[in-house]
Motif scaffolding. Structure first.
Motif, mmCIF file in Angstrom:
data_model
loop_
_atom_site.group_PDB
_atom_site.id
_atom_site.type_symbol
_atom_site.label_atom_id
_atom_site.label_comp_id
_atom_site.label_asym_id
_atom_site.label_seq_id
_atom_site.Cartn_x
_atom_site.Cartn_y
_atom_site.Cartn_z
ATOM 1 N N ILE A 25 0.833 -1.208 0.000
ATOM 2 C CA ILE A 25 0.000 0.000 0.000
ATOM 3 C C ILE A 25 0.865 1.255 0.000
ATOM 4 O O ILE A 25 0.626 2.212 -0.764
ATOM 5 C CB ILE A 25 -0.944 0.008 1.224
ATOM 6 C CG1 ILE A 25 -2.002 -1.100 1.098
ATOM 7 C CG2 ILE A 25 -1.625 1.360 1.365
ATOM 8 C CD1 ILE A 25 -2.970 -0.907 -0.043
ATOM 9 N N VAL A 26 1.886 1.275 0.843
ATOM 10 C CA VAL A 26 2.782 2.442 0.921
ATOM 11 C C VAL A 26 3.457 2.684 -0.413
ATOM 12 O O VAL A 26 3.579 3.819 -0.886
ATOM 13 C CB VAL A 26 3.834 2.227 2.028
ATOM 14 C CG1 VAL A 26 4.917 3.301 1.952
ATOM 15 C CG2 VAL A 26 3.178 2.241 3.401
ATOM 16 N N SER A 27 3.907 1.599 -1.064
ATOM 17 C CA SER A 27 4.602 1.725 -2.346
ATOM 18 C C SER A 27 3.675 2.253 -3.435
ATOM 19 O O SER A 27 4.080 3.077 -4.261
ATOM 20 C CB SER A 27 5.187 0.371 -2.753
ATOM 21 O OG SER A 27 6.004 0.487 -3.885
ATOM 22 N N ILE A 28 2.431 1.811 -3.442
ATOM 23 C CA ILE A 28 1.463 2.298 -4.434
ATOM 24 C C ILE A 28 1.202 3.790 -4.231
ATOM 25 O O ILE A 28 1.221 4.580 -5.175
ATOM 26 C CB ILE A 28 0.138 1.519 -4.339
ATOM 27 C CG1 ILE A 28 0.346 0.045 -4.724
ATOM 28 C CG2 ILE A 28 -0.923 2.150 -5.246
ATOM 29 C CD1 ILE A 28 -0.858 -0.835 -4.462
ATOM 30 N N LYS A 34 3.233 8.350 -12.135
ATOM 31 C CA LYS A 34 4.440 7.945 -12.852
ATOM 32 C C LYS A 34 4.474 6.427 -12.998
ATOM 33 O O LYS A 34 3.772 5.705 -12.284
ATOM 34 C CB LYS A 34 5.687 8.433 -12.124
ATOM 35 C CG LYS A 34 5.793 7.965 -10.679
ATOM 36 C CD LYS A 34 6.991 8.592 -9.987
ATOM 37 C CE LYS A 34 7.047 8.159 -8.523
ATOM 38 N NZ LYS A 34 8.183 8.784 -7.793
ATOM 39 N N PHE A 35 5.316 5.978 -13.926
ATOM 40 C CA PHE A 35 5.445 4.526 -14.134
ATOM 41 C C PHE A 35 6.082 3.891 -12.910
ATOM 42 O O PHE A 35 7.119 4.335 -12.415
ATOM 43 C CB PHE A 35 6.309 4.243 -15.362
ATOM 44 C CG PHE A 35 6.644 2.781 -15.515
ATOM 45 C CD1 PHE A 35 5.649 1.848 -15.779
ATOM 46 C CD2 PHE A 35 7.951 2.332 -15.378
ATOM 47 C CE1 PHE A 35 5.947 0.491 -15.908
ATOM 48 C CE2 PHE A 35 8.262 0.986 -15.507
ATOM 49 C CZ PHE A 35 7.248 0.070 -15.778
ATOM 50 N N HIS A 36 5.441 2.851 -12.421
ATOM 51 C CA HIS A 36 5.903 2.190 -11.204
ATOM 52 C C HIS A 36 5.547 0.715 -11.334
ATOM 53 O O HIS A 36 4.364 0.375 -11.404
ATOM 54 C CB HIS A 36 5.205 2.814 -9.993
ATOM 55 C CG HIS A 36 5.950 2.680 -8.712
ATOM 56 N ND1 HIS A 36 7.160 3.285 -8.478
ATOM 57 C CD2 HIS A 36 5.647 2.009 -7.566
ATOM 58 C CE1 HIS A 36 7.576 3.001 -7.254
ATOM 59 N NE2 HIS A 36 6.675 2.233 -6.679
ATOM 60 N N LEU A 37 6.542 -0.147 -11.380
ATOM 61 C CA LEU A 37 6.314 -1.584 -11.555
ATOM 62 C C LEU A 37 6.486 -2.301 -10.223
ATOM 63 O O LEU A 37 7.560 -2.270 -9.612
ATOM 64 C CB LEU A 37 7.286 -2.163 -12.577
ATOM 65 C CG LEU A 37 7.239 -3.693 -12.764
ATOM 66 C CD1 LEU A 37 5.890 -4.121 -13.332
ATOM 67 C CD2 LEU A 37 8.376 -4.145 -13.671
ATOM 68 N N THR A 139 0.843 2.981 -11.943
ATOM 69 C CA THR A 139 1.398 1.806 -11.265
ATOM 70 C C THR A 139 0.874 0.526 -11.906
ATOM 71 O O THR A 139 -0.332 0.384 -12.150
ATOM 72 C CB THR A 139 1.028 1.811 -9.771
ATOM 73 O OG1 THR A 139 1.616 2.941 -9.157
ATOM 74 C CG2 THR A 139 1.522 0.547 -9.078
ATOM 75 N N ILE A 140 1.792 -0.391 -12.155
ATOM 76 C CA ILE A 140 1.430 -1.715 -12.659
ATOM 77 C C ILE A 140 1.807 -2.732 -11.591
ATOM 78 O O ILE A 140 2.964 -2.770 -11.145
ATOM 79 C CB ILE A 140 2.171 -2.037 -13.967
ATOM 80 C CG1 ILE A 140 1.784 -1.050 -15.066
ATOM 81 C CG2 ILE A 140 1.877 -3.473 -14.414
ATOM 82 C CD1 ILE A 140 2.638 -1.167 -16.318
ATOM 83 N N LYS A 164 10.063 -2.026 -8.575
ATOM 84 C CA LYS A 164 10.261 -1.158 -7.418
ATOM 85 C C LYS A 164 9.869 -1.831 -6.109
ATOM 86 O O LYS A 164 9.826 -1.185 -5.060
ATOM 87 C CB LYS A 164 9.434 0.129 -7.585
ATOM 88 C CG LYS A 164 9.795 0.944 -8.815
ATOM 89 C CD LYS A 164 11.244 1.413 -8.773
ATOM 90 C CE LYS A 164 11.563 2.282 -9.978
ATOM 91 N NZ LYS A 164 12.989 2.719 -9.976
ATOM 92 N N GLY A 165 9.591 -3.087 -6.181
ATOM 93 C CA GLY A 165 9.234 -3.809 -4.960
ATOM 94 C C GLY A 165 8.633 -5.166 -5.266
ATOM 95 O O GLY A 165 7.865 -5.315 -6.213
#
Length: 392
Positions: A25-28, A34-37, A139-140, A164-165
């Motif tokens: 949740i924090v990472s999302i 922005k792009f976030h995988l 975010t994906i 990213k995680g």
């Protein structure tokens, strides 16, 4: 060191899963616009769906949530997301959005005589389309299984380096088979259906669904009876072990499969005269029937196994001691204590004769006999046996 109980392990896993969920949740929330995988790792659909539902509800209304399922024929992550973006105008803007990607769990690891497996195709798409993912400003979350995680970093290293995680969600059950468990099958059929090196210590080597598909493939093509007997025996052992370790997703289904494969193996072994293997499988099948409370079905199998082992291995053999103990255990479960006692005693004497007074099997045998006396209310007879077992 004292081992954890199943309940303790489950609680430990629940705590780890809760921590991983909070981190997800924090990472999302830190990735808006922005792009976030992100990579989610979970084997079971029901657990995965619950996790997805939770974070979609928790993120609303700040984040728009979307889902996409990969196509099996052409499992391209980029193509699937691009198609979704064409339909959803929100995804065409730099905004707070999360796209959840599932479907990877359906991709076969085995080739099944094809040039490449479905997973190999998927890894290829990932490796060669990494740069194209930059165009997605959201975010994906890509959901994969533990088995796939162990391969994806090797097959698609460029793509993997972008995540990213990684958020792993584990449960006591397991939807994969260890590499060492299918060694006899690999020796028979070779590795033509597997690509790359095999790590014998890999506990998530083969998805259980792939194993079922392999069974169907081999049965359709046929095979010699001796090979099929080995094949079915190993399958029966795999499902039996999964039941005993509480790793199966559907207890009844996998118990039925274990029985089915042992019965098939027994049929071939009787036909081919493979009596020693037959004795082992009769014993395994009897144990499964006993676990279901089908005592009348189990007894003749235990007796046949015992007779075969005595005939083939002699009266003084560890397998005979095991058979005596198992038959005694069956009688104890039925309340036939007078029939069980002499068999437990024979098993105990045989273990002492074969392995000496100080051996774990002797301790187990003493404990089993003590439990029998305890069930009968013979506490004075049970106590010294429990003490001896404890000392050992």
């Amino acid at each position: 060191m004292e081992s954890l109980s199943v309940d303790d392990r489950d609680r430990e896993l629940e705590e780890k899963n809760a921590d991983n969920y909070d981190d997800l949740i924090v990472s999302i929330e830190a990735s808006a616009g922005k792009f976030h995988l992100l990579i989610g790792v979970c084997d079971y659909e029901e657990n995965r769906e619950e996790l997805i539902r939770r974070y979609e509800e928790e993120l609303a209304p700040d984040f728009a949530s979307y889902r996409v399922t990969l196509a099996r024929g052409e499992p391209s992550l980029r193509a699937a997301i691009a198609e979704l973006r064409e339909k959803e105008t929100v995804l065409q803007q730099s905004t707070k959005a999360v796209v959840t990607v599932t479907g990877t769990e359906q991709l076969y690891f085995l080739r099944f005589e094809e040039e490449r497996s479905e997973q190999e195709k998927f890894f290829g798409y990932l490796q060669w389309t990494r740069e194209a993912l930059r165009e997605f400003k959201f975010t994906i979350i890509l959901w994969i299984t533990h088995q796939m995680e162990r391969n994806i970093s090797k097959r698609s290293p460029d793509f993997w380096s972008w995540n990213k995680g990684i958020f792993r969600f584990q449960f006591h059950k397991k939807k994969a088979v260890a590499a060492r468990e299918i060694l006899p099958i690999r020796e028979m059929f070779g590795d033509r259906w597997i690509d790359g090196e095999i790590d014998e210590d890999d506990p998530y080597f083969l998805p259980i669904d792939d194993l079922q598909a392999l069974i169907c493939s081999i049965e359709e093509k046929g095979g010699d009876d001796a090979s099929l007997a080995i094949f079915y025996t190993q399958l029966g052992k795999i499902y039996k072990r999964r039941i005993e370790k509480a790793e199966c997703g559907d207890y009844q289904e996998e118990q039925d499969l274990a029985i089915e494969y042992f019965e098939k193996a027994i049929g071939f072994q009787k036909k081919l005269g493979l009596e020693l293997d037959l004795a082992d499988n009769l014993n395994y099948l009897a144990l499964l029937y006993e676990s279901q409370g089908k005592y009348e079905a189990a007894e003749p199998l235990f007796l046949q196994s015992l007779d075969l082992r005595k005939k083939l291995l002699g009266e003084d053999h560890p397998s005979v001691a095991i058979s005596l103990n198992n038959l005694a255990g069956l009688y104890k479960s039925q309340g036939k204590y007078e029939a069980a006692e002499p068999l437990f005693l024979q098993s105990l004497d045989l273990w002492k004769k074969l392995l000496g007074e100080d051996h774990p099997s002797v301790a187990t045998s003493l404990n089993n006999l003590a439990l029998l006396y305890k069930s009968q209310g013979k506490y004075e007879a049970a106590e010294p046996l429990f003490l001896q077992s404890l000392d050992l």
